[in-house]
Write a protein that holds these residues in place. Sequence first.
Motif, PDB file in Angstrom:
ATOM      1  N   UNK A 164      88.092  82.740 -39.114  1.00  0.00           N
ATOM      2  CA  UNK A 164      86.818  81.919 -39.691  1.00  0.00           C
ATOM      3  C   UNK A 164      85.532  82.859 -39.727  1.00  0.00           C
ATOM      4  N   UNK A 165      85.694  83.925 -39.120  1.00  0.00           N
ATOM      5  CA  UNK A 165      84.296  84.930 -39.176  1.00  0.00           C
ATOM      6  C   UNK A 165      84.313  85.487 -40.283  1.00  0.00           C
TER       7      UNK A 165
ATOM      8  N   UNK B 109      76.427  81.919 -39.700  1.00  0.00           N
ATOM      9  CA  UNK B 109      75.705  82.058 -38.329  1.00  0.00           C
ATOM     10  C   UNK B 109      75.661  83.524 -37.790  1.00  0.00           C
ATOM     11  N   UNK B 110      75.278  83.525 -36.602  1.00  0.00           N
ATOM     12  CA  UNK B 110      75.119  84.828 -35.859  1.00  0.00           C
ATOM     13  C   UNK B 110      76.345  85.403 -35.706  1.00  0.00           C
ATOM     14  N   UNK B 111      77.432  84.586 -35.338  1.00  0.00           N
ATOM     15  CA  UNK B 111      78.765  85.047 -35.134  1.00  0.00           C
ATOM     16  C   UNK B 111      79.612  85.561 -36.283  1.00  0.00           C
ATOM     17  N   UNK B 112      79.106  85.296 -37.456  1.00  0.00           N
ATOM     18  CA  UNK B 112      79.717  85.241 -38.747  1.00  0.00           C
ATOM     19  C   UNK B 112      80.431  83.935 -39.066  1.00  0.00           C
ATOM     20  N   UNK B 113      80.421  82.860 -38.323  1.00  0.00           N
ATOM     21  CA  UNK B 113      81.152  81.730 -38.660  1.00  0.00           C
ATOM     22  C   UNK B 113      80.473  80.727 -39.470  1.00  0.00           C
ATOM     23  N   UNK B 114      80.861  80.018 -40.468  1.00  0.00           N
ATOM     24  CA  UNK B 114      80.036  79.083 -41.175  1.00  0.00           C
ATOM     25  C   UNK B 114      79.268  77.948 -40.257  1.00  0.00           C
ATOM     26  N   UNK B 115      78.096  77.494 -40.637  1.00  0.00           N
ATOM     27  CA  UNK B 115      77.404  76.725 -39.550  1.00  0.00           C
ATOM     28  C   UNK B 115      77.874  75.255 -39.780  1.00  0.00           C
ATOM     29  N   UNK B 116      78.300  75.049 -40.779  1.00  0.00           N
ATOM     30  CA  UNK B 116      78.713  73.365 -40.960  1.00  0.00           C
ATOM     31  C   UNK B 116      80.345  73.227 -40.763  1.00  0.00           C
ATOM     32  N   UNK B 117      80.934  74.156 -40.234  1.00  0.00           N
ATOM     33  CA  UNK B 117      82.490  74.135 -40.157  1.00  0.00           C
ATOM     34  C   UNK B 117      83.226  73.982 -41.302  1.00  0.00           C
ATOM     35  N   UNK B 118      82.647  74.681 -42.351  1.00  0.00           N
ATOM     36  CA  UNK B 118      83.225  74.480 -43.779  1.00  0.00           C
ATOM     37  C   UNK B 118      83.270  75.923 -44.281  1.00  0.00           C
TER      38      UNK B 118
ATOM     39  N   UNK C  23      80.826  89.935 -40.359  1.00  0.00           N
ATOM     40  CA  UNK C  23      79.479  89.988 -40.138  1.00  0.00           C
ATOM     41  C   UNK C  23      78.907  89.739 -38.916  1.00  0.00           C
ATOM     42  N   UNK C  24      77.539  90.116 -38.653  1.00  0.00           N
ATOM     43  CA  UNK C  24      76.875  89.643 -37.477  1.00  0.00           C
ATOM     44  C   UNK C  24      75.444  89.394 -37.976  1.00  0.00           C
ATOM     45  N   UNK C  25      74.820  88.357 -37.581  1.00  0.00           N
ATOM     46  CA  UNK C  25      73.408  88.237 -38.023  1.00  0.00           C
ATOM     47  C   UNK C  25      72.487  88.636 -36.859  1.00  0.00           C
ATOM     48  N   UNK C  26      71.440  89.634 -37.346  1.00  0.00           N
ATOM     49  CA  UNK C  26      70.660  89.957 -36.467  1.00  0.00           C
ATOM     50  C   UNK C  26      69.183  89.511 -37.010  1.00  0.00           C
ATOM     51  N   UNK C  27      68.961  88.551 -36.196  1.00  0.00           N
ATOM     52  CA  UNK C  27      67.501  87.805 -36.858  1.00  0.00           C
ATOM     53  C   UNK C  27      67.815  87.365 -38.272  1.00  0.00           C
ATOM     54  N   UNK C  28      66.867  87.875 -39.259  1.00  0.00           N
ATOM     55  CA  UNK C  28      67.272  87.402 -40.722  1.00  0.00           C
ATOM     56  C   UNK C  28      67.975  88.412 -41.382  1.00  0.00           C
ATOM     57  N   UNK C  29      68.590  89.384 -40.720  1.00  0.00           N
ATOM     58  CA  UNK C  29      69.351  90.555 -41.205  1.00  0.00           C
ATOM     59  C   UNK C  29      70.711  90.418 -41.033  1.00  0.00           C
TER      60      UNK C  29
END
Length: 799
Positions: A209-210, A231-240, A433-439
Amino acid sequence: MKGKLLPNNKKNGWMLRDDRGITFQIRRGSLAPDLEALRPNGKGVQPVEVEFELKQGQPTNIRRPGTHWVVPSPESRGALGNTQAGVSDRFHNPYNFVPAPPRHLVGDLADSRPPGHQRYHGDRWYGRLQVQMEVVTPLLLPDAAKAKQEAQGHQVFPVRLVNGQPYVPPTAVKGMLRSAYEIITNSRLGVFKDHDRPLGYRMGARQGLEMVPARINGNTIELLPGTSEIQGDGRPKDNRMYAAWLPRYQRGRPGISGNAVKINGRDPRHGEQCYALLQLVQHLGPNFRLWRVMALAAKESELPTITEARKKFPRITEGKYQYIDEYTTANGYICITNQNISTKHDERFLFANNSAYSVPLTDDIRNKWRNLILNYRDAHRYEDIWERKNKAGKRVEPQEYIDKEPGKTAWALHQYEKDYEKLDNGTLCYARVRRNGNRLEVLGLYPVMIARELFEVAPDDLLPENLRPACAMEELSPADRVFGWVAQGKAAEQAWRGCLRVGVVRCETPDPVQGFGDEGLALAILGEPKPQQARFYVARNQNGEPQNDGILKEQAGYGKGKGLRGRKVYPHHAGLPDGYWDPQSGGRGEKSYCRPNNVRDSQNRSVLGWVRPGTSFSFHLDFEHLSEVELGALIFLLQLSSKYHHRLGGGKPLGFGSVRLSLRTASVYKGKELQRALEALEEPRQSALEDLSACSKTYREALERAYGQPFEQVAFIQAFLKAAEGYKVPQGRNVPWPIRYPKVWDEGSLLEEGYKWFVENEREVQGHQKALPKLADDRGLPVYQQQKVGGGGPYRGGR
C-alpha cells in the motif's frame, strides 16, 4: 468486533461470519485455545458467538464474548504435535555454520609469506603420513561423464569406477581436508566471490500500500497517485488504492478472460497511453477502496457513457465487493506484468487525476534499480524462464501461464525483457516514497507492487577484512600456505603451490559397491544455497551468533553492524535407526534421502549405486615446509576419536559421505636433519611419533593463547566438533530430531516445496520468525502446519 463461528463442512473446521454478513476463512493461530479444541463434527451444529479484532483485513484474536485473548500453544498456532502421524514436530536443518570470528593474528596462526620451495628449512617439517579412511554412511561417487538422461530432464548416475573399484579423486580428499583445516585454524576463506551486490527479499504485503505508481520521463520520476493524496508514510490518505484495477484474467486459468476490458476491440498493450472510465468499488475485507476500469479508449471522446458501460462492465460477483455510484474518467497508462500469480484477475491502470508529482531521478536510484533487477534474475536459472514446457511437452514463452504451480505461472516483464535494468524512458514502475514537509522523497523504485527489496548492505560488507581471500603472498593464512592459493582478481603474484599433496586413494574392501538395478534409487531433492534467507545466513554480530527470534524480516536482514554466521558445514547424521540406509526396508523413522513415491523429474537425481558403509580406503599425504603449528593442526584432523566424522562426496545434506580418518604410519623429518643427511650423503633420521603428538599439542596451545579460552571452548572448535559428532538424542526420544530441508505439514504429508516453510516462518505470530540456531546447542526448528487462508486482498488482483 462481534460475529459467529459457523461449520465449514468442506474443511471440517470453522469459518467466521461477522455482524455485517462478511464471511472469513480462519488463519491458524487466530482461535483461542478453548475454541481451537472444538470440532464442528456432525449435523445441526449451533453457531458459536465470538469477539475478535481485524488486523490487515483478517480476523484475529477470536475468543468467546467477555473473555481476554490467551496466546495459543505451539501445537494450535502451527507447529506439529508429537503424535501427529508419527512425524517429528521438530527437525534439524541440513546445514549450519561454524563461526568465523575476526582472526587473532598470533604466531603461526597469523598471515605471512610462505617459505620458498627451493630448499629445506631447518625449523620446518617434512614427510609422509599414511591414512586410513572408513566409510560410515553411504558414499556417493557419481560419474557425471556416464550419466543417463531420462524423460522430464531426470538424470541417473552410475558409481565412478576405475579398474572395477570406486574412484575417489585425490582432489576431493584434499578439498575435504582443506575445508576442515580452514575451520580449525580460523584461516581466511579460500573462496568468497560474487557477493558484492546487496541481496533481495520479498517485502511484506502491508508494504504494497506504500507503493506509488510511477513512470520514468527522462531524468525525472512522474508519480501517478490516481485520485489519492500521498501521506507521510507513502500510503493513500483516504485508504483508496492509487492504481485502478483493469479486469484481465480468470483466477487459476491460463489466457485472457472473456470479461477483459479491451481498447477499441483489442487487448491493451503494456505502456500504452489511453483514456479510461472508472467506477469506485468498496472492498469489504480487507477494508479499502479502489477504482476499477469499466472501459478504455484511445480518445476521451470515444469512451462510452456510464449507462452504456454498465451494460458490459464485468462486475465481480463475490460478496466482498460493494459498487459505489461514483465515476471518473482519467488519462493514464496500461501496466501489464502478466499472470504471474495464480489468483491474479486484474492488471493495473496508472493515472494521476488530481495532482502529479515529479521527482528527480538520481544516479543512486538508478543503481538501486539495476541491482534489484539483477537480483531478481540471479534468483532463477536460465532454463527456469526460457526452457519451460507445458503438459504436451511444447516449449512456452516466459509471459505464458502454464498452471498455478510456482515457476509455471507467467513471468513478469522484469524477469526476461532485455535491458530492463537500464530504466529507460517510459518505464512503468512503483516508487516507495516518504513525505518531508511539502517535499516527496523517493526511496527506491520497484518493478511490481509487492516486490523484492534489497538489504541495506551486501554480504561482502559484513566479512571482516582479515577473513577475506588473500590478495598477496604476504597475506596467506595457514590454510593458504599449506593447501595452496590462487589470487582472486588481478594480483602481481598469482598463485602458491602449497605444501601438501594427496596420493592415490585405494579401496581395500572387496565388493564395496551396493547397486540398485538398472532403474536406480531416486534421491530426494537437493536444495541450492539461498543466502537471501537472512535469518539463517546473517549473524547479529561479527562473532557469528544467531539473530534473535521474533524480529521482523527487515530487522533480520543484511545490515550495518551485523556479521555472517560463518563457514557452512553439513553435520553428521548421528543416531539413525537400524535399517535407515536400506531403501527396501521399512526401518524406523523417516528416510529423508529418498524421494517420496520414487518420483523422477528434473528436480532430483537417481543413483545406480553407492559405496557401502564399512568400506575402507587408504591414501598418503606428502608434506613439506610445515611449521610445528601447521603440522599440529593437520595431525589433529587425522587423530580425531571415532565419534567424529569428516564429510566427503555428494549428497551431504541427505546424510551421505560421513567418513572416519585415522593415522596409520608416519615418516617425519625436521628440515635440519634433511640438510645434515644431504651433506653427509646418509639416510635422514626419522623423528619419533611422539613428536607428532607434540606438534598437535603445540597447535592447541597456540589457539588457546590467541583466543584466550580452553581449546574445546573456542567457538569455532566447539562448533566443528559438534558438526563432526552429530546431534544427540533429545530427552524423551529414542533418536535425534531428523535432519532434512525445511518442510511444512499438510493433510497427512510433508510438502516438498521448501519455500513454504520459509513463508510460514515469516508470519508475524508468536513462535514463528525463527533464526537458524547456534550449531553447538542446536535444538532444532519447528515443523509448521500449512496455512490456508481464504479471501483476497488488495494484492490478489495484480502486482
